[in-house]
Design an enzyme around this catalytic site. Sequence first.
Site, PDB file in Angstrom:
ATOM      1  N   GLU A 260       0.885  -1.178   0.000  1.00  0.00           N
ATOM      2  CA  GLU A 260       0.000   0.000   0.000  1.00  0.00           C
ATOM      3  C   GLU A 260       0.915   1.218   0.000  1.00  0.00           C
ATOM      4  OE1 GLU A 260      -3.215   0.335  -0.120  1.00  0.00           O
ATOM      5  OE2 GLU A 260      -3.823  -1.747   0.081  1.00  0.00           O
ATOM      6  N   CYS A 294      -2.805   9.267   2.229  1.00  0.00           N
ATOM      7  CA  CYS A 294      -2.497   8.763   0.888  1.00  0.00           C
ATOM      8  C   CYS A 294      -3.655   9.038  -0.061  1.00  0.00           C
ATOM      9  CB  CYS A 294      -2.178   7.277   0.950  1.00  0.00           C
ATOM     10  SG  CYS A 294      -3.474   6.360   1.795  1.00  0.00           S
TER      11      CYS A 294
END
Length: 532
Positions: A260, A294
């Site tokens: 990720e 993010c």
Amino acid sequence: MATVTALDSRKKKASETSVSAPAEASPERKTIRNLSPADGEPLAPVNVTTPDEVRAAVQRAKRAQAAWARMPIEERAERVLRFRDALVENADRLVDVLVRETGKPRNEALLHEILVVADLASYFAHNAARILAPQSISLHFLVHRASYVHYAPKGVIGVISPWNFPFAIPMGDVIPALLAGNAVVVKPSEVTPLIALEAKRIYDSTGLPEDLFQVVPGDGATGQALIESGIQKLIFTGGVATGKRVASACGAQLVPCVMELGGKAPLLALSDCDVERTARAIVYGGFCNSGQACISVERVYAHRSIHDPLVRRVKELVNELKQGDASKSFVDVGSIIFGKQMEVAEQLIADAVAKGAEVVAGGERVHRAGNYFQPTVLTECHHGMAVMREEIFGPIVPIQRIDSDEEGIALANDSHLGLNAYVFSKSRERALRVAEKIEAGSVVVNDVMLNYGACETPFGGLKESGFGRVHGDDSLREMCDKRHVNYGRIPMPSRDPLWFPYSQTSYSIFSKGLEVLFHGAGLVQRIVKKIP
Ligand code: NAD
């Protein structure tokens, strides 16, 4: 006061440790000594776990996992819900630790960290038995046989996590891993180890097996040691450059991994968007968590027809934001968790301004104790500027004018990253058409920042944003080994005609069979393959 370590945390209750008072560090080992980004005051030092201790932790986890995996899934779910309840009971305490350690506003600590995890625990605990139930596979060709897959826990899952959501990200992996029957060892970011240790203390207070979930604070070397300690899977969340190193370390050990990594979420404001809602979404999506998500809004493409009113409204809304020390009062924008991000912000702004960008709000660090950077809006931006192409991970929103949906899509896709994206339009049909053309793991229409909280949906990136997914039912299955079992539906003769001995006769029979089955649109082929 003693230094906080992963090992002595086993003996303490949730209320016994303070995260803010300075403490003695062990002279003989490496220690993490962080300052609170909220006010610059020292936080409790934390001992770095040595590679030997990491290996020992994984060994203990393996032993605890063997008994845990034998427990019926419903019982595991019942125990995980006990942990969820303890987290909820200690929510204020967790918020206090998060605010001291990250400087994020209390509302964000409560909603984006604690609530997200409590909800995820409920969803997966109530659905794990269904998600992990064996699945039968009907065989179109070998019709005399039957197949099914079942899901067996992998063993020990390693989790390496970043500092921006230091509770929600690791705990969002820990809970599904436990439900699936695994043990978990978490290596939190060296920037924010205290909240992970707090979660561990709360876990221990619930009576769940202590070695089943462990925390090994430390830096990159500790993470590397975790990868090399005999884990069966790694879930890594962090930057692209680190991710490449971590993926290759996993490759060397043949440890499967989920990556990720970074994001550069574009927000497309189409010509028919609701300007007020879009402006508010830009401000919230750009500045919540001080832009350190993010999935933060990292670049805006605004259609020429709504560009000016949109920018005007964004500027007004930014000027209304209250920024300050979240541990002292309710603020909208807190501090920068990792001080180096302020240098990144300054460099990106300087580069953009040198290339023609206009600063319409903010633009500078705030000179006060702690790490603070003004929420900043840049206009007249273009892809020649680093701010439109590199991950910012700070409170800057750059805006570029576009002339069409197609131009917005092309610019959105002109990136090495592809994690999240946002489309704003009053027409659902138009928004969905645009959304499907954007190269991102998730696209959200007319909203921002919320998809990480929809735990039944897959979350993860394309391109250099990584691979694999967290959340979603498949992520729980991927915490397991998918094992296939095949068995006969009808009794078979002792001498199987497909086995030895081979002969000319059997070859001729198979050869005729091949012709009947596949030559032309043979009748058998139609029946067997259910071709209409
Ligand atoms: P980072 O890559 O610097 O560190 C992440 C973790 O990796 C830390 O725990 C660190 O100690 C560890 N680490 C560093 N070197 C290592 C090594 N060689 N081996 C093993 N572990 C090692 O990231 P960060 O600065 O903590 O976090 C910010 C980044 O995380 C941003 O790029 C952000 O976009 C990304 N992020 C991604 C997601 C997502 O879900 N895709 C979510 C949050 C943050």
